[in-house]
Structures are given as C-alpha cells and as structure tokens.
Design a protein around this motif. Structure first.
Motif, PDB file in Angstrom:
ATOM      1  N   LEU A  45      -8.307  -3.145   6.922  1.00  0.00           N
ATOM      2  CA  LEU A  45      -7.866  -4.175   5.971  1.00  0.00           C
ATOM      3  C   LEU A  45      -7.573  -5.477   6.707  1.00  0.00           C
ATOM      4  O   LEU A  45      -8.037  -6.554   6.331  1.00  0.00           O
ATOM      5  N   GLN A  46      -6.807  -5.355   7.801  1.00  0.00           N
ATOM      6  CA  GLN A  46      -6.382  -6.567   8.514  1.00  0.00           C
ATOM      7  C   GLN A  46      -7.508  -7.150   9.360  1.00  0.00           C
ATOM      8  O   GLN A  46      -7.770  -8.348   9.319  1.00  0.00           O
ATOM      9  N   SER A  47      -8.206  -6.304  10.121  1.00  0.00           N
ATOM     10  CA  SER A  47      -9.211  -6.852  11.049  1.00  0.00           C
ATOM     11  C   SER A  47     -10.405  -7.448  10.302  1.00  0.00           C
ATOM     12  O   SER A  47     -11.039  -8.384  10.789  1.00  0.00           O
ATOM     13  N   LYS A 102       2.088  -5.465  -5.843  1.00  0.00           N
ATOM     14  CA  LYS A 102       2.009  -4.527  -4.717  1.00  0.00           C
ATOM     15  C   LYS A 102       1.808  -3.102  -5.254  1.00  0.00           C
ATOM     16  O   LYS A 102       2.518  -2.681  -6.162  1.00  0.00           O
ATOM     17  N   PHE A 103       0.831  -2.399  -4.722  1.00  0.00           N
ATOM     18  CA  PHE A 103       0.588  -1.013  -5.184  1.00  0.00           C
ATOM     19  C   PHE A 103      -0.152  -0.228  -4.100  1.00  0.00           C
ATOM     20  O   PHE A 103      -0.687  -0.795  -3.144  1.00  0.00           O
ATOM     21  N   THR A 104      -0.165   1.108  -4.282  1.00  0.00           N
ATOM     22  CA  THR A 104      -0.958   1.959  -3.381  1.00  0.00           C
ATOM     23  C   THR A 104      -2.345   2.105  -4.002  1.00  0.00           C
ATOM     24  O   THR A 104      -2.457   2.573  -5.143  1.00  0.00           O
ATOM     25  N   LEU A 164       1.448   1.524   3.659  1.00  0.00           N
ATOM     26  CA  LEU A 164       0.002   1.476   3.444  1.00  0.00           C
ATOM     27  C   LEU A 164      -0.326   0.969   2.031  1.00  0.00           C
ATOM     28  O   LEU A 164      -1.348   1.332   1.455  1.00  0.00           O
ATOM     29  N   SER A 165       0.567   0.123   1.513  1.00  0.00           N
ATOM     30  CA  SER A 165       0.301  -0.427   0.185  1.00  0.00           C
ATOM     31  C   SER A 165      -0.557  -1.693   0.319  1.00  0.00           C
ATOM     32  O   SER A 165      -0.849  -2.150   1.429  1.00  0.00           O
ATOM     33  N   LEU A 211      -3.069   7.928   0.835  1.00  0.00           N
ATOM     34  CA  LEU A 211      -2.344   6.782   1.411  1.00  0.00           C
ATOM     35  C   LEU A 211      -0.834   6.970   1.259  1.00  0.00           C
ATOM     36  O   LEU A 211      -0.060   6.642   2.159  1.00  0.00           O
ATOM     37  N   LEU A 212      -0.435   7.524   0.125  1.00  0.00           N
ATOM     38  CA  LEU A 212       0.997   7.726  -0.109  1.00  0.00           C
ATOM     39  C   LEU A 212       1.571   8.733   0.897  1.00  0.00           C
ATOM     40  O   LEU A 212       2.629   8.497   1.502  1.00  0.00           O
TER      41      LEU A 212
END
Ligand code: GAP
Length: 446
Positions: A162-164, A297-299, A288-289, A277-278
């Motif tokens: 997600l970030q990279s 904001k959600f999973t 990990l949301s 993820l939860l």
C-alpha cells in the motif's frame, strides 16, 4: 464416463506424461515418494508457460494489480493469526479397522472402507500443516511451518505494498509459489499432492463493493480457462454450501473441471471478508486498516482468486490429449497405428517450432536447417530433429503439441524457402526463410 474408461484415460495420461518427459514420480529410483511429482523437460516448460500467461493476465493486463514473491517460511505467529493451527484447517480422518488404510471422511461415498469393505473408526481431526524447525536446535521455539497457501504472504505485506506503491482501493496483489499440505489421501496423479504450486490474487476493496467484485472475478477466471482452450461444457462454477465454507470465507465458488475421475475443483473464488487483515492486525498489533479519500477508515474486504498451477496443467493435458485410431490421413509413411495429438493452446505448447531437415545425409540441407534453428531459438522454444522418417518426426511433434514444424528440403537450397506445417490442419505452406520469424510471431500471438 464408465469407471473402466476413466481409469483407462488416467492410466494413459500417466504413462504418456512419463514417456514424453512431462511428469515423473518423485524419487522414482528409490521406489517413489508418495504424492510428490517432478516435472520433466516438457512439463516444466508447460507449467512455466501457464504461470506466465496467468501472471500476464493478472498483473500486466490489470493496471491496479501488482505482484510479490514472499518467503515460504514465515513467522509461526502468522499461522496462529490465520487460523491454520486450529481445527479450522483440519480434515476428518478415519481408519479402516481391518486393513488400517486411512481416508478423508468427506471424500468417502460410503461408511465402509473403499479398499476392503472393513468397518471404519470414528473420525479424528487431522491438521494439514507441515511442520519444520528453523535453526540448529529442534525445540518448540524453533518450530515453524511450510505455508499451506501463498496468500498469507500477501496479507502480511498489505501495508508495505500500500505504502510503497501508493496504492488506492480497489487494488490487487498477485503471487505464484509453492504451498504444502500434509494431505491424508493424496490421489489422482498430480491432482492432490503434498507439495503444489498456487497462483493467487487478493483483491482489496471497500466492503460495499465486495459482492460486485466477486461476480467480476468469477467471470474473469472462468473466461481465462475458456480462452486457454478448455471447453465450456467441461467447466462449471459450484457454490459452496454455507456449512461447508472454510473458516475464513463468507462465500466461496469452486471452478470445477470434468476430469476423467469426475468433477473436481481447479480454482476457488472466495470472499474472505475482513477475516485476514483483522486477525493479522489483532495478532501483530499493527493497524492494517485503510482510509479512503473521504476520510472513512475501514478494514478492506478481500476477494481472492486461488488457482493451482499443477491442476491447471493437469486440466490442459486431460482436455488436449487425443488419440486418433488409424492415424491422420497426411503422410508419406502412413501406418495404421493410433496417433496421439496434444491439442493444446499454441501459446502454452512446451515446444513452439520443430526444425526438421528432410534428409540427414545431405550436408547443405542439415546445415541450413541448423542455421534456421539457431535463428529461431533466440525467440521461440525450438527443437531440432533429424532422426527417423519425416512422417515419424511430425507424429512425435504432434504428440507433444508442437504447433509448427519447419521442413528444410531440396527446394530450400534453390528458393530459400521452407515448408511450414500446422499441427491442427496439417496444412503445409512455403515460407521464405527471411519471413519465418515474423510469420511465426504473428501465428503464435494471433
Ligand atoms: N488461499 C485459498 C486456498 O488455498 P484452496 O481451495 O484450499 O484455497 C486453492 O486451494 C487451489 O489450490 C485449489 O483450487 C487447487 O487448485 C490448489 N490446491 C489446493 N490443495 C492442493 C493439493 N493438495 N494439490 C494440488 N493442488 C492443490
């Protein structure tokens, strides 16, 4: 199909795949190693081509799917979080009181031993994880497991990707790799083995869109098999009953193929909801949301497509293996033998082109054939073959599914052209040597 015919076809496939270098029994010289198989020179090419097609379709052809290659060995905490160390990932094992053979209860048609008719014990839960140790000391703190599914490597990298990649929902992560399960009853050749390869894609989305994406991916995946040449009537989508769902699934549909031994799953499409993820969030303490552009904001929910590379290969072999009584009509040395043709998608064929000098005792002909072989092998999987009559050599190539044969003959020396023969139509046309590369490229990509 009658039972005898089914076994016949399966036996034929087992001996064909061994004879022509597709699949060998593991450790065969030691009497074999139960439920493990090795892919031979043609098998590895075919499997690589299947994986390449899947990868291309899932990553390159979708702008919002990226790939990863995670480690097979992972922290044992992953398997606590995923639920695989609990009863959720266990089969019910029964044993025959007479012959002591063991079976998976859910695969038995009757409550008697299928081998000797003996009475069966009450079922016991049997966990499918393959345990191993890391490091030099074999104590409890060194225990870990060979992964039973590749997708967990994706979930634990959700945040990294997600970030990279600065990814935004919905997006997918794809992976191909080995998985291991200590199956109770591995059977039906390479259908159910203890070591196998999976091709999995995890689609992360807003929960409100999960149902829509489930339908989308189910259709995409069914179409993938059809495009590769599997007949529609040999494929079906089978909804899993609510009480049979895996511990992680909200909904699951199996894509099934009509094997010689019945309808069996080749791929699963699953709505895994927020389970993974939860749970990884809870066990790792990491958030990990996902926060969308509106600040919600959600999973994310996960729609998974989970295919087996070995099962896809098996499916393609079952579908493509054809025996023609009395042979096909072409040929200089027509025999009345049964002729085998592997009618497989040209893109997947382990050998794309065979280069055949008409005779092997005329140096100008073999020299030209080798030059053509050297020119084409840079771009395509090629074989050079000069032994036996030209008819026999065509048969050998048809048997392994080679789409095109090039024959270099006496005319070649004068006209700088060759014959190009098509596996399916057996039609031959003359093609200039200078135009061969482009022509074959067009044929293989059309
Ligand atoms: N991540 C979800 C998952 O692993 P699965 O239905 O257990 O779901 C997905 O497996 C696919 O993996 C199956 O459809 C099959 O193609 C392949 N597979 C599973 N177990 C296998 C085995 N023992 N031998 C060969 N392939 C297997």
């Amino acid at each position: 199909m009658a039972k005898k015919e089914e076994n016949n076809l399966l036996n034929k496939l087992v001996s064909f795949t061994k004879r022509r270098g597709f699949v060998f029994q593991s450790s065969e010289i030691y009497g074999g190693f139960s439920s493990c198989y090795d892919f031979g020179p043609l098998g590895v090419e075919l499997k690589n081509n299947i994986k390449k097609e899947w990868w291309k379709k899932m990553t390159r052809m979708h702008d919002n799917i990226v790939g990863i290659d995670a480690s097979v060995l992972m922290s044992p905490k992953v398997w606590e979080a995923s639920g695989h160390l609990t009863a959720g990932f266990a089969d019910e094992l029964v044993e025959c009181k007479k012959c002591h053979h063991r079976f998976r209860k859910d695969l038995l048609e009757k409550n008697k031993c299928p081998d000797c008719g003996g009475e069966l014990t009450n079922p016991k839960k049997f966990n499918l994880m393959l345990k191993t140790f890391v490091g030099p000391v074999e104590d409890d703190s060194a225990i870990t497991y060979l992964r039973p599914e590749t997708c967990q490597g994706i979930y634990v990298n959700f945040k990294n990707v997600l970030q990279s990649m600065r990814a935004k929902l919905p997006f997918g992560i794809a992976q191909i790799g080995k998985s291991f399960r200590n199956e109770i009853t591995p059977k039906d050749f390479i259908f159910r083995t203890r070591e196998f390869e999976q091709m999995e894609m995890q689609w992360f989305c807003d929960p409100k869109d999960a149902d829509k994406f489930f339908e989308y991916w189910l259709e995409e995946r069914m179409n993938w098999y059809i495009k590769l040449g599997i007949k529609k009537e040999n494929l079906r989508a089978k909804e899993t009953e609510k009480n049979e769902l895996a511990h992680y699934a909200k909904r699951a549909v199996d894509i099934e193929y009509k094997f010689p031994f019945g309808w069996k799953e080749i791929e699963g499409v699953h709505n895994r909801g927020e389970w993974d993820l939860l749970n990884h969030s809870k066990h790792s303490g990491q958030d990990l949301s996902y926060t969308n552009d509106e600040g919600k904001k959600f999973t994310p929910y996960i729609i998974e497509t989970s295919a087996g590379a070995d099962r896809a290969l098996f499916t393609l072999l079952c579908e493509g293996f054809k025996e023609i009584e009395g042979g096909r009509t072409e040929t200089t040395d027509s025999t009345k033998e049964v002729e085998t043709v592997l009618d497989i998608n040209k893109k997947l064929a382990p050998v794309k082109i065979a280069v055949l000098p008409l005779v092997k005792n005329k140096e100008e002909i073999t020299k030209t054939a080798k030059e053509i072989f050297d020119m084409l092998k840079v771009h395509f999987d090629c074989q050079y073959d000069e032994s036996g009559s030209i008819g026999r050599r065509y048969r050998r190539q048809d048997e392994i599914g080679t789409p095109y044969c090039i024959t270099v003959d006496f005319e070649t020396l004068d006209n700088k052209d060759v014959t190009l023969r098509d596996r399916d139509t057996m039609k031959q046309e003359r093609v200039k040597i200078s135009e061969l590369g482009g022509k074959i490229f067009n044929l293989l990509t059309s």
